[in-house]
Design a protein around this motif. Sequence first.
Motif, PDB file in Angstrom:
ATOM      1  N   ASP A  75      34.719  29.774 -22.129  1.00 29.75           N
ATOM      2  CA  ASP A  75      33.641  29.692 -22.604  1.00 29.75           C
ATOM      3  C   ASP A  75      33.289  30.202 -23.953  1.00 29.75           C
ATOM      4  O   ASP A  75      34.231  30.722 -24.550  1.00 29.75           O
ATOM      5  N   ARG A  76      31.843  30.398 -24.344  1.00 30.72           N
ATOM      6  CA  ARG A  76      31.561  30.803 -25.574  1.00 30.72           C
ATOM      7  C   ARG A  76      32.183  32.413 -25.681  1.00 30.72           C
ATOM      8  O   ARG A  76      32.943  32.362 -27.065  1.00 30.72           O
ATOM      9  N   LYS A  77      31.999  33.158 -24.916  1.00 36.72           N
ATOM     10  CA  LYS A  77      32.560  34.453 -24.889  1.00 36.72           C
ATOM     11  C   LYS A  77      34.092  34.483 -25.295  1.00 36.72           C
ATOM     12  O   LYS A  77      34.836  35.185 -26.212  1.00 36.72           O
ATOM     13  N   GLY A  78      34.786  33.673 -24.342  1.00 39.67           N
ATOM     14  CA  GLY A  78      36.342  33.562 -24.455  1.00 39.67           C
ATOM     15  C   GLY A  78      36.668  33.104 -25.938  1.00 39.67           C
ATOM     16  O   GLY A  78      37.807  33.344 -26.554  1.00 39.67           O
ATOM     17  N   MET A  79      35.858  32.217 -26.207  1.00 38.86           N
ATOM     18  CA  MET A  79      36.211  31.200 -27.563  1.00 38.86           C
ATOM     19  C   MET A  79      36.119  31.997 -28.854  1.00 38.86           C
ATOM     20  O   MET A  79      36.915  32.367 -29.745  1.00 38.86           O
ATOM     21  N   GLU A  80      35.110  32.990 -28.528  1.00 43.29           N
ATOM     22  CA  GLU A  80      34.981  34.071 -29.778  1.00 43.29           C
ATOM     23  C   GLU A  80      36.028  35.176 -29.596  1.00 43.29           C
ATOM     24  O   GLU A  80      36.649  35.434 -30.800  1.00 43.29           O
ATOM     25  N   ALA A  81      36.321  35.638 -28.448  1.00 43.98           N
ATOM     26  CA  ALA A  81      37.684  36.252 -28.573  1.00 43.98           C
ATOM     27  C   ALA A  81      38.719  35.761 -28.820  1.00 43.98           C
ATOM     28  O   ALA A  81      39.479  36.609 -29.532  1.00 43.98           O
ATOM     29  N   PHE A  82      38.816  34.668 -28.627  1.00 48.50           N
ATOM     30  CA  PHE A  82      40.396  33.945 -29.295  1.00 48.50           C
ATOM     31  C   PHE A  82      40.245  33.813 -30.739  1.00 48.50           C
ATOM     32  O   PHE A  82      41.192  34.100 -31.262  1.00 48.50           O
ATOM     33  N   PHE A  83      39.210  33.418 -31.314  1.00 43.92           N
ATOM     34  CA  PHE A  83      39.102  33.330 -32.564  1.00 43.92           C
ATOM     35  C   PHE A  83      39.158  34.664 -33.355  1.00 43.92           C
ATOM     36  O   PHE A  83      39.787  34.896 -34.415  1.00 43.92           O
ATOM     37  N   ALA A  84      38.594  35.794 -32.625  1.00 44.65           N
ATOM     38  CA  ALA A  84      38.883  37.354 -33.119  1.00 44.65           C
ATOM     39  C   ALA A  84      40.103  37.586 -33.055  1.00 44.65           C
ATOM     40  O   ALA A  84      40.787  38.249 -33.957  1.00 44.65           O
ATOM     41  N   SER A  85      40.875  37.140 -32.139  1.00 49.31           N
ATOM     42  CA  SER A  85      42.499  37.512 -32.084  1.00 49.31           C
ATOM     43  C   SER A  85      43.041  36.767 -33.381  1.00 49.31           C
ATOM     44  O   SER A  85      44.270  37.376 -33.555  1.00 49.31           O
ATOM     45  N   MET A  86      42.569  35.808 -33.663  1.00 43.41           N
ATOM     46  CA  MET A  86      43.233  35.136 -34.770  1.00 43.41           C
ATOM     47  C   MET A  86      42.654  35.641 -36.272  1.00 43.41           C
ATOM     48  O   MET A  86      43.076  35.245 -37.226  1.00 43.41           O
ATOM     49  N   GLY A  87      41.944  36.786 -36.213  1.00 44.71           N
ATOM     50  CA  GLY A  87      41.255  37.044 -37.273  1.00 44.71           C
ATOM     51  C   GLY A  87      40.140  36.479 -38.077  1.00 44.71           C
ATOM     52  O   GLY A  87      39.781  36.533 -39.197  1.00 44.71           O
ATOM     53  N   GLU A  88      39.587  35.372 -37.290  1.00 43.48           N
ATOM     54  CA  GLU A  88      38.539  34.456 -37.643  1.00 43.48           C
ATOM     55  C   GLU A  88      37.251  34.956 -37.038  1.00 43.48           C
ATOM     56  O   GLU A  88      36.985  35.761 -36.343  1.00 43.48           O
ATOM     57  N   LYS A  89      36.260  34.487 -37.731  1.00 39.24           N
ATOM     58  CA  LYS A  89      34.853  34.705 -37.684  1.00 39.24           C
ATOM     59  C   LYS A  89      34.408  33.769 -36.230  1.00 39.24           C
ATOM     60  O   LYS A  89      34.833  32.892 -35.960  1.00 39.24           O
ATOM     61  N   ALA A  90      33.209  34.628 -35.705  1.00 42.15           N
ATOM     62  CA  ALA A  90      32.696  33.999 -34.306  1.00 42.15           C
ATOM     63  C   ALA A  90      32.140  32.553 -34.429  1.00 42.15           C
ATOM     64  O   ALA A  90      32.296  31.762 -33.706  1.00 42.15           O
TER      65      ALA A  90
END
Length: 372
Positions: free
Chosen positions: A15-30
């Motif tokens: 979901d959105r939270k999970g997707m944001e965490a996924f991109f954060a783990s890649m060093g990417e913006k929310a």
Amino acid sequence: MSTEAVGKINLLDLDRKGMEAFFASMGEKAFRASQLMQWIHQRGITDFDEMSNLSKVMRERLKEMAVVHIPETVVEQDSQDGTRKWLLRLDSGNSIEMVYIPEDDRGTLCISSQVGCALACSFCSTAQQGFNRNLSTAEIIGQLFLAKKTLEQDMSDTTKRVVTNVVMMGMGEPLLNFDNVVKAMNLMMDDFGYGLSKRRVTLSTAGVVPAMDRLKEACDVALAVSLHATTDALRDELVPINKKYPISELMAACRRYLDRDGRRKITFEYVMLKGVNDQPEHARQLIKLMKDVPGKVNLIPFNPFPGSKYVCSSRNAIFRFRDLLQQGGVITMTRKTRGEDIDAACGQLAGKVIDKTQRTQRKTIPIRGVAK
Ligand code: SAH
């Protein structure tokens, strides 16, 4: 799942939270999360190379780490009344069913939450198949993804929204698959997901009382409760989870669910079984039960299946029951039976369940044939 997908994250699980965490783990913006969600859930794109606002480098990284993997359609059947049913194959060899019900002013998708069901309601075909496992978030939201995409391809008027409502009324008890169901419902209501309003997403439960309280905290959706009986003696028989959470506790949980929003109502589902729960005395008891809970009643004509031991109440008995409820001040609707010719009506969804509970071996009820 293809060998290429093994070990990768299925983005439909997030979901959105999970997707944001996924991109954060890649060093990417929310904001990447919103972009990806729009490509996937709004535009139905699964191939990263088609996501034109992502750089080539980003697309390559995504390909290494993730996939967008949806269940596979095995059979698609259209009813004479426009109802459509899909049989979907999952990775584990099980399959599930989902149903689309078009009406003049809306299109309702009825989706499954589990492979089979563990609750053993005596009038439900899914229950006869036993239980295998919970569906993942990807398998739940994947149903909406697939229905939206195929229906949009088939529609001439592309300005119309095809799926306006979702009901968690397919196979399974959604509150026994709490986390995955909540994540999927969040995606249904997310502006970057499917953008459905909270009044148009309905969860139906047989009455898992503690989870009803958790739901209240986790996710704001419309609630339907499968009541089906007005006394504990009868409900114990029809909906056996009643032995654990009897009617008084269930009704108290309904009141608590409504506490946060005084305008809300609960829909009580009531299957019409000839000579079992359809007598005037039952209507009177139901009126009494509903005195303290703002709700409406949805009468469901019983849909038979091979080996079922009940008969549907007569039209007259259903009318009489409805009239009595209405005279008692209870808003009552009778659910139209849709998709009968393709076994797509309430309680008829079967799929293919590799039964872990061995219920199918304990009983001799024949299971309706499904595609192998
Ligand atoms: N597990 C959830 C979702 C079940 S399906 C729940 O129990 O609410 C949605 C509705 O169809 C439920 O109210 C269920 O009790 C009802 N149902 C099941 N079998 C049926 C049948 N054979 N005929 C009519 N309604 C049925």
